[in-house]
Scaffold this active site. Structure first.
Site, mmCIF file in Angstrom:
data_model
loop_
_atom_site.group_PDB
_atom_site.id
_atom_site.type_symbol
_atom_site.label_atom_id
_atom_site.label_comp_id
_atom_site.label_asym_id
_atom_site.label_seq_id
_atom_site.Cartn_x
_atom_site.Cartn_y
_atom_site.Cartn_z
ATOM 1 N N ASP A 141 2.341 2.012 3.412
ATOM 2 C CA ASP A 141 3.251 1.038 4.043
ATOM 3 C C ASP A 141 4.693 1.474 3.819
ATOM 4 O O ASP A 141 5.598 1.069 4.553
ATOM 5 C CB ASP A 141 3.181 -0.349 3.371
ATOM 6 C CG ASP A 141 1.807 -0.961 3.387
ATOM 7 O OD1 ASP A 141 1.011 -0.593 4.255
ATOM 8 O OD2 ASP A 141 1.541 -1.815 2.511
ATOM 9 N N HIS B 176 0.882 -1.172 0.000
ATOM 10 C CA HIS B 176 0.000 0.000 0.000
ATOM 11 C C HIS B 176 0.917 1.219 0.000
ATOM 12 O O HIS B 176 2.006 1.164 0.587
ATOM 13 C CB HIS B 176 -0.819 0.133 1.285
ATOM 14 C CG HIS B 176 -1.748 -0.994 1.593
ATOM 15 N ND1 HIS B 176 -1.359 -2.109 2.276
ATOM 16 C CD2 HIS B 176 -3.076 -1.145 1.364
ATOM 17 C CE1 HIS B 176 -2.401 -2.906 2.450
ATOM 18 N NE2 HIS B 176 -3.452 -2.352 1.899
HETATM 19 C C1 XLS Z 1 -7.581 -6.345 4.657
HETATM 20 C C2 XLS Z 1 -7.150 -6.614 3.308
HETATM 21 C C3 XLS Z 1 -6.040 -5.715 2.780
HETATM 22 C C4 XLS Z 1 -5.920 -5.820 1.292
HETATM 23 C C5 XLS Z 1 -5.147 -4.722 0.642
HETATM 24 O O1 XLS Z 1 -8.317 -7.095 5.272
HETATM 25 O O2 XLS Z 1 -6.786 -7.964 3.228
HETATM 26 O O3 XLS Z 1 -4.836 -5.978 3.417
HETATM 27 O O4 XLS Z 1 -5.360 -7.037 0.896
HETATM 28 O O5 XLS Z 1 -5.657 -3.480 0.954
#
Ligand code: XLS
Ligand code: CA
Ligand code: CA
Length: 439
Positions: free
Chosen positions: A104, A101
């Protein structure tokens, strides 16, 4: 450069008899299964957020795992240290991809312009590391659920200004995905849903989400993104009800709004089970619709009602997952370990062992799924099960050439049908056990 994990060696394949906790028992990257090496069947990715960011914080206490990597958190020095740690970890594990993301990667500033500058800087550093190691980007995404501005959603927000911030983050995250050569761009609608219908215009919100996706496709294609856009379904958490409830719902959405040319599904195991399905179910639904694009490879705890994002260890599930993937002809994008170590597993060695567990569980799943297909008993039974449709009448029905009148006439002339044949579930389950545990 000094190593971040000096005590962890390069992880090697040692085979099922090995007792070395820092070795693969099943993942043998070059082993050929059904005509392809494991590494190609299993394009594993590290999830930046869990592996390099999450420290084990929960509702009841702070993190237990030190991920400062000797730098002050929320600084660019720390962001760079995470990059170095991540690339060392992936290299040592032989993981060839990562997912991220936007936030991140760098500490988010109050001013989005500054955040974007930081993102440019860190991705320059990542590109150097990617060149050095050959590691690639699987997919990118924008975090449109943590910042308080997204409390009422991003594409589904009631605020046109917040909608613009969602657009800005998506635009930047697509820029970064293209810069890093990502194969996919994911939309996970964490806060795209509602808490109560008393304050919500569902149709309005869904139309706005679709518009944002159309704008993303148009922009992405205009700057040369030729990868796959993905929706990751999840029924709830953080919202009480999320619009992309499960694969069937998300596929209907994609079709309703004319996005099917550009979008596929990213199916997460833990989200499928939260929706009340098996992992295999959501994979099958995506596959039969030609939309099985990518997988978030984790597992949930069926005794808990929330998203636990555990590293996968359940080989029944990984086998059935790989069975679906092999039958679908493979994944367009890859397998992302959207998984975190448990809070008490806080050491860096735990982090490596968790990835080894995940990779071995999927490798074993792949081996067993291939054996299940090569064995043929399950497929043979399924073929036999529907054999009554192979005849002339069945073909007429399948071809859309039968009438209700003619079928009714036939039924009335038969008076009563023979029973339709046993489902033989217990037999099939014993075949599966035989493949998994038989000699
Ligand atoms: C959250 C999601 C997230 C997505 C990406 O529950 O799994 O991590 O994979 O935004
Ligand atoms: Ca996920
Ligand atoms: Ca999850």
């Amino acid at each position: 450069m000094a190593q971040v994990f000096p005590d962890i060696p390069k992880i090697k394949f040692e085979g099922p008899k090995s007792k070395n906790p820092l070795a693969f028992k099943y993942y043998d990257a070059d082993r050929v299964i059904m005509g392809k090496p494991m590494r190609e069947h299993l394009p594993f990715a590290m999830a930046w957020w869990h592996t390099l960011v999450a420290t084990g914080t929960d509702m009841f206490g702070p993190g237990t795992s030190d991920k400062t990597f000797d730098e002050k958190p929320a600084t660019m020095a720390h962001a760079r240290a995470k990059v170095d740690a991540g690339f060392e970890l992936m290299s040592k594990l032989g993981i060839e991809y990562f997912c991220f993301h936007d936030v991140d990667l760098v500490p988010e500033s109050d001013d989005i312009n500054e955040t974007n500058q930081r993102l440019d800087e860190i991705t320059d550093h990542m590109l150097v590391k990617m060149k050095e190691t050959g590691i690639k980007c699987l997919w990118g995404t924008a975090n449109m659920f943590s910042n308080p501005r997204f409390m009422n959603g991003a594409g589904s927000t009631n605020s046109v200004d917040v909608y613009c911030f969602a657009a800005a983050q998506i635009k930047k995250a697509i820029d970064l995905t293209v810069k890093l050569g990502g194969k996919g761009y994911v939309f996970w609608g964490g806060r795209e849903g509602y808490e109560t219908l008393l304050n919500t215009r569902v149709k309005f919100e869904q139309e706005n989400i679709a518009q944002l996706m159309h704008m993303a496709v148009k922009y992405g294609r205009s700057i040369g993104f030729d990868g796959t856009f993905l929706i990751e379904p999840k029924p709830k958490e953080p919202m009480k009800h999320q619009y992309d409830y499960d694969a069937a719902t998300a596929i209907a959405f994609v079709r309703q709004y004319g996005l099917e040319k550009d979008f596929m599904m990213n199916i997460e195991a833990n989200h499928a089970t939260l929706a009340g399905h098996t992992f295999q179910h959501d994979l099958r639904i995506a596959a039969i619709n030609g939309m099985l694009g990518s997988v978030d490879a984790n597992q949930g705890d069926l005794l808990l009602g929330w998203d636990t994002d555990e590293f996968p260890c359940n080989v029944y599930d990984t086998t059935l997952c790989m069975y679906e993937i092999l039958n679908a002809g493979g994944l367009k994008v890859g397998l992302n370990f959207d998984a975190k170590t448990r809070r008490p597993s806080y050491t860096m060695e735990d982090l490596f062992q968790a990835h080894i567990l995940g990779m071995d569980s999927f490798a074993l799943g792949l081996i067993k799924a291939a054996a299940l297909i090569e064995d043929g008993r399950v497929d043979e039974f399924v073929k036999e099960r529907y054999a009554s449709f192979d005849g002339e009448l069945g073909q007429k029905i399948r071809g859309g050439n039968a009438t209700l009148q003619e079928l009714s006439d036939r039924a009335l002339s038969m008076k009563r049908p023979a029973l339709p044949g046993s489902g033989r579930q217990e037999y099939l389950e014993s075949v599966l056990n035989d493949i998994l545990f038989g000699g």
